[in-house]
Enzyme design. Structure first.
Site, short mmCIF file in Angstrom:
data_model
loop_
_atom_site.label_atom_id
_atom_site.label_comp_id
_atom_site.label_asym_id
_atom_site.label_seq_id
_atom_site.Cartn_x
_atom_site.Cartn_y
_atom_site.Cartn_z
N LYS A 159 8.55 -20.85 19.52
CA LYS A 159 9.15 -19.77 18.75
C LYS A 159 8.27 -18.55 18.91
O LYS A 159 7.06 -18.62 18.67
CB LYS A 159 9.25 -20.15 17.27
CG LYS A 159 10.33 -21.17 16.96
CD LYS A 159 10.38 -21.51 15.49
CE LYS A 159 11.50 -22.51 15.21
NZ LYS A 159 11.33 -23.11 13.88
N SER A 174 21.45 -26.04 15.48
CA SER A 174 20.67 -26.69 14.44
C SER A 174 21.54 -26.72 13.18
O SER A 174 21.93 -25.67 12.68
CB SER A 174 19.40 -25.87 14.20
OG SER A 174 18.70 -26.35 13.07
N ASP A 184 15.28 -32.76 13.00
CA ASP A 184 14.14 -31.90 12.65
C ASP A 184 13.84 -32.07 11.16
O ASP A 184 14.67 -31.75 10.31
CB ASP A 184 14.48 -30.44 12.95
CG ASP A 184 13.31 -29.49 12.70
OD1 ASP A 184 12.24 -29.95 12.25
OD2 ASP A 184 13.48 -28.27 12.95
N LYS A 199 19.14 -31.33 10.76
CA LYS A 199 18.02 -31.21 9.82
C LYS A 199 18.00 -32.49 8.99
O LYS A 199 19.07 -32.99 8.60
CB LYS A 199 18.23 -29.99 8.92
CG LYS A 199 18.03 -28.67 9.65
CD LYS A 199 16.57 -28.51 10.04
CE LYS A 199 16.30 -27.11 10.55
NZ LYS A 199 14.89 -26.94 10.94
N LYS A 250 21.36 -30.69 16.76
CA LYS A 250 20.14 -31.04 16.03
C LYS A 250 20.48 -31.13 14.55
O LYS A 250 21.09 -30.22 13.99
CB LYS A 250 19.07 -29.98 16.31
CG LYS A 250 17.91 -29.94 15.33
CD LYS A 250 16.81 -29.01 15.82
CE LYS A 250 16.27 -28.12 14.71
NZ LYS A 250 15.27 -27.16 15.19
N GLY A 252 14.76 -21.36 16.84
CA GLY A 252 15.35 -20.21 16.18
C GLY A 252 14.86 -20.10 14.75
O GLY A 252 14.37 -21.08 14.17
N GLU A 294 11.75 -33.83 15.67
CA GLU A 294 10.96 -32.60 15.56
C GLU A 294 10.15 -32.58 14.26
O GLU A 294 10.69 -32.80 13.17
CB GLU A 294 11.92 -31.40 15.61
CG GLU A 294 11.25 -30.04 15.65
CD GLU A 294 12.28 -28.92 15.84
OE1 GLU A 294 13.41 -29.20 16.30
OE2 GLU A 294 11.96 -27.77 15.50
N ASP A 354 6.86 -28.25 16.35
CA ASP A 354 7.29 -26.88 16.07
C ASP A 354 6.15 -26.24 15.26
O ASP A 354 5.23 -25.61 15.82
CB ASP A 354 8.63 -26.92 15.31
CG ASP A 354 9.13 -25.57 14.82
OD1 ASP A 354 8.41 -24.58 14.96
OD2 ASP A 354 10.26 -25.51 14.26
O1 OSB Z 1 12.46 -25.63 12.05
O2 OSB Z 1 13.64 -24.92 13.64
C1 OSB Z 1 13.30 -24.86 12.47
C2 OSB Z 1 15.46 -22.24 10.66
C3 OSB Z 1 14.54 -21.69 9.79
C4 OSB Z 1 13.26 -22.20 9.77
C5 OSB Z 1 12.89 -23.26 10.63
C6 OSB Z 1 13.81 -23.79 11.52
C7 OSB Z 1 15.12 -23.29 11.50
C8 OSB Z 1 16.20 -23.83 12.33
C9 OSB Z 1 17.37 -22.93 12.59
O3 OSB Z 1 16.23 -24.97 12.75
C10 OSB Z 1 17.46 -22.51 14.00
C11 OSB Z 1 18.48 -21.40 14.11
O4 OSB Z 1 19.66 -21.72 14.16
O5 OSB Z 1 18.06 -20.21 14.17
MG MG Z 2 11.83 -26.92 13.62
#
Ligand code: OSB
Ligand code: MG
Length: 362
Positions: free
Chosen positions: A250, A123, A176, A151, A149, A278, A201, A226
């Site tokens: 999660k 991510s 995402d 952001k 992925k 994550g 996402e 999510d």
């Molecule tokens: O939305 O998946 C998410 C990190 C913090 C809060 C929300 C998210 C995320 C990530 C990071 O996308 C995932 C990771 O590398 O741990």
């Molecule tokens: Mg997410």
């Protein structure tokens, strides 16, 4: 724990992690759990500090008053406490860790896992420029990661997707938004169908199913939820309403292994693939994510990646590594599969509280 590099999402930037860990001692065994709440209540209403409060005041004493033998019994013990799922998960997952050790099997096996390796994606946070993002993508693909992925948020979306797609026409790519869009953006999001994304996402509100289902009806690209999914019932509603075609599971967000397995099974029975998300976890949460990802329906690469992407010094040994094929190999030893570096944890620790169970008379 300082992060190797800042992580930016549509809701803010994280530069260091302040993590609440739980250590449960029982019959000579030690189980560990990690609370995945953020430092600020931006992803969910929980934060490191609300979880500290709920665990020390409520959940800890409730657990210490009982004598559970299985991780699966924990949700019943915490039933009276509403919400606070990340706080509950920290404790429940530590009990599953102990149970696996007591049974002499890996946590993955205890959970019903069927894989000895799991596919990994990354991510990537919002960057200062597309050139910087290109450099990072190059490095991660070189390392073997199977899915990228991105952001995104208004102003960091189409332009980015278009340029990344042009440069890498074949890679598995997703995005995402962490709820950064509104109904007036629907046409804008539908147009992302052009970029052949694996999924989009959580584009809309964190607590929504209905408007996501309106969007999904207009869109070819699968929506993945999510933030909206807190339990099996949410998963069933989202699947039934076609609010999504993929679910990100999660552990913290759903309250621990019991509910994560229930969401996984509900999705499996309805042909909806899942993957493990994550929360910038330390090695302890990461070890739990790895074990969970071995379940049958975790068929898409997750956001669970190498320790070194987050921390110079992770609190587990060995640290989590990813093969050149973009996989994590599942440790086949009893329990969580990684040793905990207590002396390092002690160095990072700023606050500690012990909750004792009553001694049981045999
Ligand atoms: O939305 O998946 C998410 C990190 C913090 C809060 C929300 C998210 C995320 C990530 C990071 O996308 C995932 C990771 O590398 O741990
Ligand atoms: Mg997410």
């Amino acid at each position: 724990m300082p992060l190797v590099r800042p992580f930016e999402t549509s809701f803010g930037v994280t530069r260091e992690r302040r993590i609440l860990l739980v250590e449960v001692q029982s019959e000579g065994l030690t189980g560990w759990g990690e609370c995945t709440a953020g430092e600020r209540p931006h992803f969910s209403g929980e934060s490191t500090d609300t979880a500290w409060q709920i665990i020390t005041q409520d959940l800890g004493p409730m657990l210490a008053a009982e004598t559970p033998e299985h991780g699966g019994e924990i949700p019943r013990i915490f039933q009276q406490v509403r919400d606070n799922r990340m706080a509950k998960a920290a404790l429940e997952n530590a009990i599953w860790d102990i149970e696996a050790q007591r049974e002499g099997i890996s946590l993955s096996r205890l959970l019903g896992g069927v894989r000895d390796t799991i596919p990994c994606g990354v991510s990537l946070g919002i960057q200062s420029s597309i050139a910087t993002l290109f450099g990072i993508i190059e490095r991660e693909l070189e390392a073997g990661y199977q899915r990228i992925k991105l952001k995104c948020k208004p102003g960091w979306d189409v332009e980015v997707f278009e340029q990344v797609r042009n440069r890498w026409p074949e890679i598995a790519l997703s995005c995402d938004a962490n709820s950064a869009y509104k109904m007036r953006d629907l046409d804008h999001i539908v147009a992302w169908d052009a970029f052949d994304l694996l999924m989009v996402e959580q584009p809309l509100w964190h607590d929504d199913f209905y408007f996501h289902s309106m969007l999904q009806k207009r869109m070819e690209t699968p929506i993945c939820l999510d933030e909206s999914i807190h339990n099996r019932r949410d998963a069933l509603a989202a699947i039934e309403m076609e609010s999504c075609k993929i679910i990100n599971i999660k552990l913290g967000r759903v309250g621990g292994f019991s509910e994560a397995i229930a969401v996984h099974n509900a999705a499996l029975e309805r042909g909806v693939p899942v993957w493990c998300g994550g929360m910038l976890e330390s090695g302890i949460g990461r070890a739990h994510n790895i074990a969970l990802s071995t379940l049958e329906n975790f068929s898409l690469p997750g956001d669970v990646s190498a320790s070194a992407r987050y921390f110079t010094d992770d609190i587990i040994e060995p640290e989590v590594t990813v093969t050149s094929a973009g996989e994590i190999e599942i440790p086949d030893i009893p329990g969580r599969g990684y040793e905990v570096r207590s002396e390092l944890i002690d160095r990072f620790t700023t606050r500690k509280e012990m909750i004792r169970a009553l001694e049981l008379v045999a």
